[in-house]
Design an enzyme around this catalytic site. Structure first.
Site, PDB file in Angstrom:
ATOM      1  N   ASP A  12       7.989   6.168  -5.575  1.00 37.89           N
ATOM      2  CA  ASP A  12       8.119   5.197  -4.465  1.00 37.89           C
ATOM      3  C   ASP A  12       9.364   4.297  -4.514  1.00 37.89           C
ATOM      4  O   ASP A  12       9.249   3.082  -4.308  1.00 37.89           O
ATOM      5  CB  ASP A  12       6.854   4.314  -4.405  1.00 37.89           C
ATOM      6  CG  ASP A  12       5.589   5.096  -4.103  1.00 37.89           C
ATOM      7  OD1 ASP A  12       5.659   6.330  -3.960  1.00 37.89           O
ATOM      8  OD2 ASP A  12       4.515   4.467  -4.021  1.00 37.89           O
ATOM      9  N   ASP A  50       5.476   6.686  -0.483  1.00 39.04           N
ATOM     10  CA  ASP A  50       4.333   6.036   0.152  1.00 39.04           C
ATOM     11  C   ASP A  50       4.524   6.206   1.662  1.00 39.04           C
ATOM     12  O   ASP A  50       5.605   5.896   2.186  1.00 39.04           O
ATOM     13  CB  ASP A  50       4.363   4.549  -0.249  1.00 39.04           C
ATOM     14  CG  ASP A  50       2.999   3.923  -0.382  1.00 39.04           C
ATOM     15  OD1 ASP A  50       2.052   4.594  -0.845  1.00 39.04           O
ATOM     16  OD2 ASP A  50       2.875   2.721  -0.033  1.00 39.04           O
ATOM     17  N   HIS A  52       2.432   5.687   5.094  1.00 42.05           N
ATOM     18  CA  HIS A  52       1.215   5.245   5.776  1.00 42.05           C
ATOM     19  C   HIS A  52       1.334   5.296   7.299  1.00 42.05           C
ATOM     20  O   HIS A  52       2.386   4.927   7.852  1.00 42.05           O
ATOM     21  CB  HIS A  52       0.915   3.783   5.407  1.00 42.05           C
ATOM     22  CG  HIS A  52       0.708   3.533   3.949  1.00 42.05           C
ATOM     23  ND1 HIS A  52      -0.188   4.239   3.189  1.00 42.05           N
ATOM     24  CD2 HIS A  52       1.256   2.619   3.105  1.00 42.05           C
ATOM     25  CE1 HIS A  52      -0.164   3.781   1.943  1.00 42.05           C
ATOM     26  NE2 HIS A  52       0.710   2.800   1.861  1.00 42.05           N
ATOM     27  N   HIS A  56      -3.221   1.957   8.936  1.00 43.03           N
ATOM     28  CA  HIS A  56      -3.761   2.242   7.606  1.00 43.03           C
ATOM     29  C   HIS A  56      -4.732   1.159   7.110  1.00 43.03           C
ATOM     30  O   HIS A  56      -4.493  -0.039   7.321  1.00 43.03           O
ATOM     31  CB  HIS A  56      -2.620   2.392   6.587  1.00 43.03           C
ATOM     32  CG  HIS A  56      -3.045   3.050   5.328  1.00 43.03           C
ATOM     33  ND1 HIS A  56      -3.111   2.397   4.120  1.00 43.03           N
ATOM     34  CD2 HIS A  56      -3.460   4.325   5.095  1.00 43.03           C
ATOM     35  CE1 HIS A  56      -3.533   3.242   3.198  1.00 43.03           C
ATOM     36  NE2 HIS A  56      -3.743   4.418   3.762  1.00 43.03           N
ATOM     37  N   HIS A  85       3.543  -1.920   5.180  1.00 42.41           N
ATOM     38  CA  HIS A  85       4.699  -1.385   4.446  1.00 42.41           C
ATOM     39  C   HIS A  85       4.728   0.139   4.564  1.00 42.41           C
ATOM     40  O   HIS A  85       3.695   0.769   4.775  1.00 42.41           O
ATOM     41  CB  HIS A  85       4.626  -1.783   2.955  1.00 42.41           C
ATOM     42  CG  HIS A  85       3.460  -1.166   2.260  1.00 42.41           C
ATOM     43  ND1 HIS A  85       2.181  -1.692   2.336  1.00 42.41           N
ATOM     44  CD2 HIS A  85       3.351  -0.050   1.496  1.00 42.41           C
ATOM     45  CE1 HIS A  85       1.353  -0.932   1.650  1.00 42.41           C
ATOM     46  NE2 HIS A  85       2.033   0.083   1.135  1.00 42.41           N
ATOM     47  N   LYS A 110       2.167  10.347   0.206  1.00 42.55           N
ATOM     48  CA  LYS A 110       0.796   9.924  -0.125  1.00 42.55           C
ATOM     49  C   LYS A 110       0.425   8.696   0.686  1.00 42.55           C
ATOM     50  O   LYS A 110       1.293   7.953   1.139  1.00 42.55           O
ATOM     51  CB  LYS A 110       0.671   9.657  -1.624  1.00 42.55           C
ATOM     52  CG  LYS A 110       1.616   8.574  -2.104  1.00 42.55           C
ATOM     53  CD  LYS A 110       1.547   8.409  -3.605  1.00 42.55           C
ATOM     54  CE  LYS A 110       2.478   7.316  -4.088  1.00 42.55           C
ATOM     55  NZ  LYS A 110       2.169   5.981  -3.527  1.00 42.55           N
ATOM     56  N   CYS A 155       1.382   1.976  -8.359  1.00 41.78           N
ATOM     57  CA  CYS A 155       1.545   3.423  -8.195  1.00 41.78           C
ATOM     58  C   CYS A 155       2.002   4.125  -9.474  1.00 41.78           C
ATOM     59  O   CYS A 155       1.572   5.245  -9.754  1.00 41.78           O
ATOM     60  CB  CYS A 155       2.456   3.713  -7.017  1.00 41.78           C
ATOM     61  SG  CYS A 155       1.643   3.277  -5.448  1.00 41.78           S
TER      62      CYS A 155
HETATM   63  C1  VGL Z   1       2.363   0.544  -3.960  1.00 45.42           C
HETATM   64  C2  VGL Z   1       1.013  -1.131  -3.197  1.00 45.42           C
HETATM   65  C3  VGL Z   1       0.798  -0.449  -2.019  1.00 45.42           C
HETATM   66  C4  VGL Z   1       3.234   1.067  -5.058  1.00 45.42           C
HETATM   67  C5  VGL Z   1       2.138   1.258  -2.788  1.00 45.42           C
HETATM   68  O1  VGL Z   1       4.103   1.935  -4.781  1.00 45.42           O
HETATM   69  O2  VGL Z   1       3.057   0.622  -6.209  1.00 45.42           O
HETATM   70  N1  VGL Z   1       1.780  -0.627  -4.153  1.00 45.42           N
HETATM   71  N2  VGL Z   1       1.373   0.740  -1.827  1.00 45.42           N
HETATM   72 ZN    ZN Z   2       1.203   1.650   0.075  1.00 45.61          ZN
END
Ligand code: VGL
Ligand code: ZN
Length: 202
Positions: A12, A50, A52, A56, A85, A110, A155
């Site tokens: 990410d 990430d 979404h 979401h 996000h 994801k 993550c």
């Molecule tokens: C993440 C919070 C929400 C991450 C992703 O990449 O750690 N954290 N979505």
């Molecule tokens: Zn996320």
């Protein structure tokens, strides 16, 4: 060059997790040059993204009155409600412009199902719905994964814990990660990773 059995998993490294982004992780962009250099050592490089939909279930904005970073209960357990996000197709969801993406053979997206979050690169947050990464790595003879990216305590940690649970040798290079650190989440994640046999290296 690392042996073919080792894969670098880059979690990410997206604009929304870097300074100026919607869910900015302090120093998130500082890790990019090291990650770019690391990629050259690995025969297998996987990026995660990430990804979404706007509706979401992990977005506080989708619950009237809910504050970002508050906790809610989902069918699969507790879930942090995040600022909106990494919405599919937006600039915030794009990889940081300085991240090298050409060396990667696979990009795993994801968190694309509206009703379930997915911190881990291996399983969604119910810990049972597979992303397919395990099959990909196994089919390619990978037995060891080195994890870097954002965020250490969400993550990256969830991915490392799942990797260990699936029988991979898992190493987190903490110097090539940055954390959100929400209510002690970093210390807790480090404890869980150590207990699961994940190697924490600088
Ligand atoms: C993440 C919070 C929400 C991450 C992703 O990449 O750690 N954290 N979505
Ligand atoms: Zn996320």
């Amino acid at each position: 060059m690392k042996p073919a059995s080792e894969a670098l998993i880059v979690i990410d490294v997206q604009n929304d997790f870097c300074p100026g982004g919607a869910l900015a992780v302090a120093g998130g962009d500082e890790i990019i040059s090291r990650i770019n250099r690391l990629m050259a050592d690995f025969q297998t490089v996987v990026l995660t993204q990430d990804w979404h939909p706007a509706n979401h279930a992990s977005f506080a904005a989708n619950y009237p009155g809910a504050a970002p970073f508050s906790l809610t209960q989902m069918p699969y357990g507790p879930q942090v409600l995040w600022p909106t996000h990494c919405v599919q197709g937006t600039g915030g969801a794009a990889f940081h412009k300085d991240l090298r993406t050409d060396p990667a053979q696979l990009v795993i997206r994801k968190g694309f199902r509206p009703e379930i979050d997915s911190y881990s690169a291996f399983f969604e947050n119910d810990r049972t719905t597979a992303t397919g990464l395990d099959g990909y790595l196994r089919n390619r003879g990978i037995t060891s994964v080195i994890l870097v990216g954002l965020a250490t305590d969400y993550c990256v940690a969830y991915s490392a814990l799942d990797a260990a649970r699936l029988g991979y040798k898992a190493t987190v290079l903490e110097g090539a990660c940055r954390a959100i650190d929400l209510n002690g989440s970093l210390a807790q994640a480090r404890d869980l990773m150590r207990a699961a046999g994940v190697a924490l290296e600088a």
